[in-house]
Design a protein around this motif. Structure first.
Motif, PDB file in Angstrom:
ATOM      1  N   THR A 109       0.828  -1.189   0.000  1.00 44.88           N
ATOM      2  CA  THR A 109       0.000   0.000   0.000  1.00 44.88           C
ATOM      3  C   THR A 109       0.870   1.249   0.000  1.00 44.88           C
ATOM      4  O   THR A 109       1.810   1.352   0.786  1.00 44.88           O
ATOM      5  N   ARG A 110       0.551   2.183  -0.875  1.00 48.62           N
ATOM      6  CA  ARG A 110       1.196   3.495  -0.867  1.00 48.62           C
ATOM      7  C   ARG A 110       0.229   4.442  -0.175  1.00 48.62           C
ATOM      8  O   ARG A 110      -0.941   4.513  -0.526  1.00 48.62           O
ATOM      9  N   ALA A 111       0.697   5.139   0.838  1.00 41.84           N
ATOM     10  CA  ALA A 111      -0.173   6.042   1.592  1.00 41.84           C
ATOM     11  C   ALA A 111       0.432   7.432   1.634  1.00 41.84           C
ATOM     12  O   ALA A 111       1.652   7.595   1.626  1.00 41.84           O
ATOM     13  N   GLY A 112      -0.437   8.410   1.687  1.00 53.14           N
ATOM     14  CA  GLY A 112      -0.030   9.796   1.819  1.00 53.14           C
ATOM     15  C   GLY A 112      -0.882  10.476   2.874  1.00 53.14           C
ATOM     16  O   GLY A 112      -1.862   9.908   3.356  1.00 53.14           O
ATOM     17  N   VAL A 113      -0.498  11.689   3.220  1.00 51.69           N
ATOM     18  CA  VAL A 113      -1.217  12.448   4.245  1.00 51.69           C
ATOM     19  C   VAL A 113      -1.470  13.866   3.742  1.00 51.69           C
ATOM     20  O   VAL A 113      -0.560  14.533   3.232  1.00 51.69           O
ATOM     21  N   ILE A 114      -2.708  14.301   3.910  1.00 49.37           N
ATOM     22  CA  ILE A 114      -3.074  15.687   3.631  1.00 49.37           C
ATOM     23  C   ILE A 114      -3.457  16.324   4.960  1.00 49.37           C
ATOM     24  O   ILE A 114      -4.363  15.846   5.645  1.00 49.37           O
ATOM     25  N   LEU A 115      -2.722  17.367   5.346  1.00 49.22           N
ATOM     26  CA  LEU A 115      -3.082  18.140   6.535  1.00 49.22           C
ATOM     27  C   LEU A 115      -4.056  19.221   6.103  1.00 49.22           C
ATOM     28  O   LEU A 115      -3.840  19.881   5.091  1.00 49.22           O
ATOM     29  N   TYR A 116      -5.132  19.373   6.859  1.00 47.15           N
ATOM     30  CA  TYR A 116      -6.042  20.462   6.516  1.00 47.15           C
ATOM     31  C   TYR A 116      -6.340  21.300   7.742  1.00 47.15           C
ATOM     32  O   TYR A 116      -6.799  20.856   8.756  1.00 47.15           O
ATOM     33  N   GLY A 117      -5.928  22.528   7.615  1.00 46.59           N
ATOM     34  CA  GLY A 117      -6.211  23.604   8.546  1.00 46.59           C
ATOM     35  C   GLY A 117      -6.506  24.779   7.642  1.00 46.59           C
ATOM     36  O   GLY A 117      -7.292  24.663   6.704  1.00 46.59           O
ATOM     37  N   SER A 118      -5.826  25.882   7.850  1.00 42.01           N
ATOM     38  CA  SER A 118      -6.067  27.054   7.013  1.00 42.01           C
ATOM     39  C   SER A 118      -5.529  26.884   5.597  1.00 42.01           C
ATOM     40  O   SER A 118      -6.024  27.503   4.661  1.00 42.01           O
ATOM     41  N   ASP A 119      -4.514  26.029   5.418  1.00 43.41           N
ATOM     42  CA  ASP A 119      -3.891  25.842   4.106  1.00 43.41           C
ATOM     43  C   ASP A 119      -3.677  24.356   3.834  1.00 43.41           C
ATOM     44  O   ASP A 119      -2.572  23.845   3.999  1.00 43.41           O
ATOM     45  N   PRO A 120      -4.738  23.633   3.402  1.00 36.62           N
ATOM     46  CA  PRO A 120      -4.593  22.194   3.157  1.00 36.62           C
ATOM     47  C   PRO A 120      -3.509  21.911   2.130  1.00 36.62           C
ATOM     48  O   PRO A 120      -3.375  22.630   1.139  1.00 36.62           O
ATOM     49  N   GLN A 121      -2.730  20.863   2.406  1.00 35.51           N
ATOM     50  CA  GLN A 121      -1.661  20.496   1.487  1.00 35.51           C
ATOM     51  C   GLN A 121      -1.314  19.023   1.634  1.00 35.51           C
ATOM     52  O   GLN A 121      -1.509  18.439   2.698  1.00 35.51           O
ATOM     53  N   LEU A 122      -0.785  18.476   0.551  1.00 34.32           N
ATOM     54  CA  LEU A 122      -0.288  17.110   0.574  1.00 34.32           C
ATOM     55  C   LEU A 122       1.037  17.150   1.326  1.00 34.32           C
ATOM     56  O   LEU A 122       2.044  17.616   0.799  1.00 34.32           O
ATOM     57  N   SER A 123       1.042  16.702   2.556  1.00 34.97           N
ATOM     58  CA  SER A 123       2.226  16.782   3.415  1.00 34.97           C
ATOM     59  C   SER A 123       3.139  15.581   3.249  1.00 34.97           C
ATOM     60  O   SER A 123       4.346  15.688   3.428  1.00 34.97           O
ATOM     61  N   ILE A 124       2.557  14.432   2.952  1.00 36.87           N
ATOM     62  CA  ILE A 124       3.323  13.215   2.648  1.00 36.87           C
ATOM     63  C   ILE A 124       2.735  12.649   1.364  1.00 36.87           C
ATOM     64  O   ILE A 124       1.575  12.245   1.326  1.00 36.87           O
ATOM     65  N   GLY A 125       3.544  12.639   0.319  1.00 35.95           N
ATOM     66  CA  GLY A 125       3.096  12.108  -0.970  1.00 35.95           C
ATOM     67  C   GLY A 125       3.199  10.591  -1.012  1.00 35.95           C
ATOM     68  O   GLY A 125       3.878   9.968  -0.183  1.00 35.95           O
ATOM     69  N   LEU A 126       2.546  10.011  -1.976  1.00 39.12           N
ATOM     70  CA  LEU A 126       2.530   8.551  -2.108  1.00 39.12           C
ATOM     71  C   LEU A 126       3.919   7.971  -2.369  1.00 39.12           C
ATOM     72  O   LEU A 126       4.154   6.799  -2.085  1.00 39.12           O
ATOM     73  N   ASN A 127       4.818   8.768  -2.883  1.00 36.08           N
ATOM     74  CA  ASN A 127       6.166   8.286  -3.212  1.00 36.08           C
ATOM     75  C   ASN A 127       7.259   9.025  -2.433  1.00 36.08           C
ATOM     76  O   ASN A 127       8.408   9.059  -2.873  1.00 36.08           O
ATOM     77  N   ASP A 128       6.904   9.592  -1.290  1.00 36.23           N
ATOM     78  CA  ASP A 128       7.870  10.375  -0.506  1.00 36.23           C
ATOM     79  C   ASP A 128       8.751   9.530   0.414  1.00 36.23           C
ATOM     80  O   ASP A 128       9.585  10.070   1.122  1.00 36.23           O
ATOM     81  N   TYR A 129       8.582   8.232   0.418  1.00 34.30           N
ATOM     82  CA  TYR A 129       9.325   7.367   1.344  1.00 34.30           C
ATOM     83  C   TYR A 129       9.615   6.038   0.669  1.00 34.30           C
ATOM     84  O   TYR A 129       8.925   5.643  -0.271  1.00 34.30           O
ATOM     85  N   GLY A 130      10.645   5.371   1.160  1.00 33.38           N
ATOM     86  CA  GLY A 130      11.030   4.095   0.577  1.00 33.38           C
ATOM     87  C   GLY A 130      10.777   2.903   1.478  1.00 33.38           C
ATOM     88  O   GLY A 130      10.781   1.765   1.025  1.00 33.38           O
ATOM     89  N   THR A 131      10.548   3.170   2.771  1.00 35.10           N
ATOM     90  CA  THR A 131      10.309   2.079   3.726  1.00 35.10           C
ATOM     91  C   THR A 131       9.203   2.481   4.689  1.00 35.10           C
ATOM     92  O   THR A 131       8.862   3.664   4.818  1.00 35.10           O
TER      93      THR A 131
END
Length: 127
Positions: A61-83
């Motif tokens: 599974t590839r997972a990412g994280v979007i933080l949403y407050g005043s400025d929602p953004q993709l904080s961890i992309g699906l390919n931002d990590y290798g392990t």
């Protein structure tokens, strides 16, 4: 075909689980003024527990994280990590944003991000 559903932080159904099943998913984390820092950290710990169960890895599974407050953004992309451990480290480095609750913008970012995934790959969003 089963649709993944998360309700009040409870995993309802992800269909059958197999080792290294490829999925692409995003976790939406409320980082607004309507959540305390302890609630923010509890969301991060929840993601860690689900990530382990879903076998988050380059071949699973590839997972990412979007933080949403005043400025929602993709904080961890699906390919931002290798392990799996790198994913955990990225989760630990997330910081509370504050600001207004912008879930609608986070959902828009999630849709745009997952549209880039191959059509055959199952997708999920946890909010």
């Amino acid at each position: 075909r089963q649709v993944p559903v998360i309700t009040d932080h409870v995993l309802v159904s992800f269909g059958t689980r197999s080792q290294h099943q490829v999925r692409h998913g995003l976790f939406l984390v409320d980082s607004s003024v309507y959540r305390s820092t302890s609630e923010f950290l509890a969301q991060v710990e929840f993601i860690k527990s689900i990530a382990k169960r879903l076998d988050v890895s380059p071949n699973g599974t590839r997972a990412g994280v979007i933080l949403y407050g005043s400025d929602p953004q993709l904080s961890i992309g699906l390919n931002d990590y290798g392990t799996f451990l790198e994913f955990y480290t990225l989760l630990d480095n997330l910081t509370w944003q504050g600001g207004e609750h912008q879930l609608h913008k986070a959902l828009q970012i999630a849709g745009e991000t997952l549209q880039k995934s191959p059509e055959a790959v199952p997708k999920f969003v946890v909010a």
